[in-house]
Write a protein that holds these residues in place. Structure first.
Motif, PDB file in Angstrom:
ATOM      1  N   ARG A   1       0.814  -1.223   0.000  1.00 16.88           N
ATOM      2  CA  ARG A   1       0.000   0.000   0.000  1.00 16.88           C
ATOM      3  C   ARG A   1       0.851   1.277   0.000  1.00 16.88           C
ATOM      4  NH1 ARG A   1      -1.388   4.203   0.185  1.00 16.88           N
ATOM      5  NH2 ARG A   1      -3.283   5.214   0.941  1.00 16.88           N
ATOM      6  N   PHE A   2       1.981   1.264   0.724  1.00 14.76           N
ATOM      7  CA  PHE A   2       2.768   2.494   0.866  1.00 14.76           C
ATOM      8  C   PHE A   2       4.160   2.296   0.256  1.00 14.76           C
ATOM      9  CE2 PHE A   2       0.130   1.999   4.742  1.00 14.76           C
ATOM     10  CZ  PHE A   2      -0.780   3.016   4.501  1.00 14.76           C
ATOM     11  N   GLY A   3       4.654   3.310  -0.459  1.00 13.48           N
ATOM     12  CA  GLY A   3       5.998   3.207  -1.028  1.00 13.48           C
ATOM     13  C   GLY A   3       7.014   3.625   0.022  1.00 13.48           C
ATOM     14  N   ILE A   4       7.311   2.726   0.954  1.00 15.77           N
ATOM     15  CA  ILE A   4       8.235   3.087   2.039  1.00 15.77           C
ATOM     16  C   ILE A   4       9.246   1.965   2.269  1.00 15.77           C
ATOM     17  CG2 ILE A   4       6.694   4.617   3.347  1.00 15.77           C
ATOM     18  CD1 ILE A   4       5.987   2.218   5.135  1.00 15.77           C
ATOM     19  N   LEU A   5      10.363   2.340   2.874  1.00 12.96           N
ATOM     20  CA  LEU A   5      11.311   1.332   3.335  1.00 12.96           C
ATOM     21  C   LEU A   5      10.850   0.881   4.719  1.00 12.96           C
ATOM     22  CD1 LEU A   5      14.052  -0.204   3.141  1.00 12.96           C
ATOM     23  CD2 LEU A   5      15.076   1.759   4.316  1.00 12.96           C
ATOM     24  N   ILE A   6      10.557  -0.404   4.857  1.00 14.60           N
ATOM     25  CA  ILE A   6      10.132  -0.933   6.156  1.00 14.60           C
ATOM     26  C   ILE A   6      11.344  -1.594   6.814  1.00 14.60           C
ATOM     27  CG2 ILE A   6       8.614  -2.564   7.354  1.00 14.60           C
ATOM     28  CD1 ILE A   6       6.733  -2.323   4.874  1.00 14.60           C
ATOM     29  N   THR A   7      11.658  -1.128   8.022  1.00 18.45           N
ATOM     30  CA  THR A   7      12.778  -1.705   8.775  1.00 18.45           C
ATOM     31  C   THR A   7      12.246  -2.394  10.023  1.00 18.45           C
ATOM     32  OG1 THR A   7      14.337  -0.052   7.963  1.00 18.45           O
ATOM     33  CG2 THR A   7      14.912  -1.123  10.035  1.00 18.45           C
TER      34      THR A   7
ATOM     35  N   TYR B   1      11.393 -10.457   4.957  1.00 18.02           N
ATOM     36  CA  TYR B   1      12.077  -9.818   3.821  1.00 18.02           C
ATOM     37  C   TYR B   1      11.262 -10.047   2.540  1.00 18.02           C
ATOM     38  CZ  TYR B   1      15.837  -8.377   0.671  1.00 18.02           C
ATOM     39  OH  TYR B   1      16.570  -7.718  -0.281  1.00 18.02           O
ATOM     40  N   LYS B   2      10.819 -11.272   2.400  1.00 21.70           N
ATOM     41  CA  LYS B   2      10.023 -11.631   1.217  1.00 21.70           C
ATOM     42  C   LYS B   2       8.714 -10.835   1.175  1.00 21.70           C
ATOM     43  CE  LYS B   2       9.101 -15.873  -1.135  1.00 21.70           C
ATOM     44  NZ  LYS B   2       8.599 -17.194  -0.941  1.00 21.70           N
ATOM     45  N   ALA B   3       8.188 -10.531   2.371  1.00 20.86           N
ATOM     46  CA  ALA B   3       6.929  -9.776   2.433  1.00 20.86           C
ATOM     47  C   ALA B   3       7.141  -8.288   2.150  1.00 20.86           C
ATOM     48  CB  ALA B   3       6.304  -9.954   3.818  1.00 20.86           C
ATOM     49  N   GLY B   4       8.418  -7.844   2.173  1.00 18.22           N
ATOM     50  CA  GLY B   4       8.674  -6.444   1.811  1.00 18.22           C
ATOM     51  C   GLY B   4       9.369  -5.609   2.877  1.00 18.22           C
ATOM     52  N   ALA B   5       9.846  -6.239   3.960  1.00 18.68           N
ATOM     53  CA  ALA B   5      10.636  -5.489   4.953  1.00 18.68           C
ATOM     54  C   ALA B   5      12.101  -5.677   4.593  1.00 18.68           C
ATOM     55  CB  ALA B   5      10.354  -6.004   6.359  1.00 18.68           C
ATOM     56  N   TYR B   6      12.724  -4.635   4.047  1.00 20.15           N
ATOM     57  CA  TYR B   6      14.094  -4.783   3.546  1.00 20.15           C
ATOM     58  C   TYR B   6      15.154  -4.254   4.515  1.00 20.15           C
ATOM     59  CZ  TYR B   6      11.556  -5.662  -0.748  1.00 20.15           C
ATOM     60  OH  TYR B   6      10.691  -6.179  -1.672  1.00 20.15           O
ATOM     61  N   GLY B   7      14.695  -3.698   5.631  1.00 20.81           N
ATOM     62  CA  GLY B   7      15.657  -3.178   6.600  1.00 20.81           C
ATOM     63  C   GLY B   7      15.572  -3.929   7.919  1.00 20.81           C
ATOM     64  N   ALA B   8      16.699  -3.995   8.641  1.00 17.50           N
ATOM     65  CA  ALA B   8      16.705  -4.604   9.975  1.00 17.50           C
ATOM     66  C   ALA B   8      17.595  -3.767  10.879  1.00 17.50           C
ATOM     67  CB  ALA B   8      17.216  -6.033   9.916  1.00 17.50           C
ATOM     68  N   LEU B   9      17.072  -3.477  12.062  1.00 14.70           N
ATOM     69  CA  LEU B   9      17.839  -2.742  13.071  1.00 14.70           C
ATOM     70  C   LEU B   9      18.055  -3.671  14.253  1.00 14.70           C
ATOM     71  CD1 LEU B   9      18.887  -0.325  14.790  1.00 14.70           C
ATOM     72  CD2 LEU B   9      16.555   0.485  14.942  1.00 14.70           C
ATOM     73  N   LEU B  10      19.302  -4.030  14.482  1.00 10.56           N
ATOM     74  CA  LEU B  10      19.619  -4.929  15.596  1.00 10.56           C
ATOM     75  C   LEU B  10      20.986  -4.531  16.139  1.00 10.56           C
ATOM     76  CD1 LEU B  10      18.370  -7.485  17.006  1.00 10.56           C
ATOM     77  CD2 LEU B  10      19.902  -8.836  15.608  1.00 10.56           C
ATOM     78  N   ARG B  11      20.995  -3.984  17.345  1.00  6.73           N
ATOM     79  CA  ARG B  11      22.275  -3.583  17.943  1.00  6.73           C
ATOM     80  C   ARG B  11      22.913  -4.766  18.649  1.00  6.73           C
ATOM     81  NH1 ARG B  11      20.507   1.630  21.401  1.00  6.73           N
ATOM     82  NH2 ARG B  11      20.164   3.106  19.717  1.00  6.73           N
ATOM     83  N   PHE B  12      24.243  -4.725  18.756  1.00  4.54           N
ATOM     84  CA  PHE B  12      24.910  -5.777  19.536  1.00  4.54           C
ATOM     85  C   PHE B  12      25.131  -5.304  20.981  1.00  4.54           C
ATOM     86  CE2 PHE B  12      28.150  -3.433  17.167  1.00  4.54           C
ATOM     87  CZ  PHE B  12      28.991  -3.008  18.182  1.00  4.54           C
ATOM     88  N   GLU B  13      24.863  -4.069  21.272  1.00  7.90           N
ATOM     89  CA  GLU B  13      24.871  -3.424  22.598  1.00  7.90           C
ATOM     90  C   GLU B  13      26.257  -3.187  23.181  1.00  7.90           C
ATOM     91  OE1 GLU B  13      22.145  -2.318  22.652  1.00  7.90           O
ATOM     92  OE2 GLU B  13      20.460  -3.685  22.717  1.00  7.90           O
ATOM     93  N   THR B  14      27.124  -4.194  23.209  1.00  2.11           N
ATOM     94  CA  THR B  14      28.512  -3.996  23.672  1.00  2.11           C
ATOM     95  C   THR B  14      29.376  -5.154  23.184  1.00  2.11           C
ATOM     96  OG1 THR B  14      30.014  -3.886  25.581  1.00  2.11           O
ATOM     97  CG2 THR B  14      27.952  -5.072  25.918  1.00  2.11           C
TER      98      THR B  14
END
Ligand code: SF4
Length: 441
Positions: A230-236, A251-264
């Motif tokens: 529906r929306f032309g956006i980058l989904i993370t 990813y296949k559904a359209g979420a092309y970004g991932a935010l995952l920190r390793f913290e330390t």
């Protein structure tokens, strides 16, 4: 501060990305022109041809726009684009000369040489205000020279504050029995993203939650697919440690970004602060996400009790080595209902030094000013952007939930209408000569 006057209505009606014209296509790699500057973008599922107009976020083409729609937007932007560049150039023109080890580190970074661990420790040990100012100038100059004045603006939607983990630094840990929990359903998520994307022009949204197994893989995939179609956006995705199968599906559904920190990078500290968790597992997942093709954001926490300057240097080096599309790190802020309640909060200067040092160590990086930095006060975001950062996050969570996503106390803008937050962010970027756009990689 230099002020450029733009009519407010025009400022808000333009999007958080500027349309670009496709110059050439080779496989999935597309060269895009923005007012004479070319950038590369990746066409994951959006086939385009030369001459067409597109929007890109994080180096991914997120949508097309007709020439008839693109040309008036570009005409409105053109003059502003170059005026903003002038402001940016002016704000980046101060001297970057410094004596001693700091001066040597700055010179190396400016010359494109890699910083040694000793250089990094010298930067982190800088305390003298005048030297710190020079460090921030140098980082800001490097950002301008290598990446120009584009600043990507992401919205973040915190859709569930349930979490099965018990991290000692986090207010929504499962051990916090006093917190009122919430979950947004698919319809609420769709509505909130629609408001941000359609009404306010966001082109990139981060879907964030605790590790909440209530949302089965198929539920998340259905939500992502609907948003993507529906929306032309980058989904993370910022949903913690889910299975590889889950991430593959999303990813296949359209979420092309991932935010995952390793913290330390400090293994002992990691195990102590994240009971039952292993740093090695986290890093494996982060590396896999990158290999899978996700637009990756990763990083660490600054100021954890027991963290040393060596740890911070290692954190920056590891972030760089993971090859992220965005560095994302924020301050540790002690929450009263956690085992670290009485620990000290780092100084704003510690966060700014880490931003500046990350810029010197990785000049091509996108570096985020996290929402947590704003707890230091109204000027903190500007300070972060002037210390080498080039990306902003705006909280798009509906106000009734915002306060409940209680990661840390003093969260900025919990009651602020989204429209006001957007207006302030645009004004801030304008005052610093930054274009609220993502011109790709
Ligand atoms: S830091 Fe993340 S994984 Fe840990 S308790 Fe908080 S939300 Fe959960």
């Amino acid at each position: 501060m230099i002020n450029i006057k733009f009519p407010f209505a025009l400022t808000l009606s333009v999007c958080y990305a500027i349309p670009g014209r496709v110059v050439s296509v080779e496989g999935k790699t597309v060269v895009v022109d923005y007012f004479g500057e070319t950038r590369k973008a990746h066409a994951v599922d959006c086939p385009v041809r030369p001459g067409e107009y597109i929007y890109a976020q994080g180096g991914i083409i997120v949508g097309q726009i007709s020439e008839a729609e693109a040309l008036p937007i570009l005409a409105a932007w053109k003059e502003r684009f170059f005026e903003l560049k002038k402001v940016d150039a002016e704000l980046s023109s101060a001297s970057t000369e410094a004596r001693g080890a700091l001066g040597a580190a700055i010179k190396k970074a400016m010359a494109g040489e890699a910083l040694s661990r000793e250089d990094m420790l010298a930067v982190l040990s800088t305390r003298n205000p005048a030297q710190l100012e020079t460090l921030y100038f140098a980082a800001n100059r490097l950002r301008k020279e290598r990446l120009g004045n584009a600043c990507c603006v992401h919205g973040i939607l915190e859709f569930s504050n349930h979490c099965r983990n018990d991290c000692h630094y986090c207010g929504i840990r499962c051990g916090n029995r006093t917190l009122k929990r919430y979950r947004m359903d698919a319809e609420e998520i769709f509505e909130a993203v629609g408001h941000a994307a359609d009404k306010l022009g966001f082109k990139a949204i981060v879907l964030q939650s605790g590790e909440d197994s209530f949302y089965k893989d198929e539920m998340l995939a259905a939500i992502v697919k609907k948003l993507h179609e529906r929306f032309g956006i980058l989904i993370t995705l910022s949903i913690g440690e889910r299975s590889r199968e889950c991430y593959r599906r999303l990813y296949k559904a359209g979420a092309y970004g991932a935010l995952l920190r390793f913290e330390t990078t400090n293994e002992a500290l990691y195990s102590r602060l994240r009971p039952g968790k292993k740093l090695a597992d986290r890093l494996e997942l982060i590396k896999w996400l990158k290999r899978m093709g996700f637009v990756l954001a990763t990083g660490f926490l600054i100021g954890l009790p027991g963290q040393t300057a060596e740890d911070t240097a290692n954190d920056i080096l590891l972030t760089k080595s993971l090859g992220p599309d965005m560095h994302s790190f924020g301050p540790f802020i002690p929450h009263p209902i956690t085992p670290l309640a009485s620990a000290a909060k780092p100084a704003q200067e510690d966060v700014l030094k880490a931003i500046a040092l990350s810029r010197l160590a990785d000049p091509q990086a996108k570096i985020l000013v996290t929402t947590a930095l704003e707890t230091f006060g109204p000027g903190a975001r500007a300070a972060g952007l002037l210390a080498g950062a080039n990306s902003l996050m705006i909280n798009t969570t509906p106000p009734k939930y915002r306060r409940l996503y209680d990661l840390y106390p003093g969260k900025a803008g919990t009651d602020e209408p989204l429209e006001d937050a957007v207006r302030k962010a645009v004004e801030l970027l304008r005052s610093l000569g930054r274009a609220p756009a993502d011109l790709g990689v």
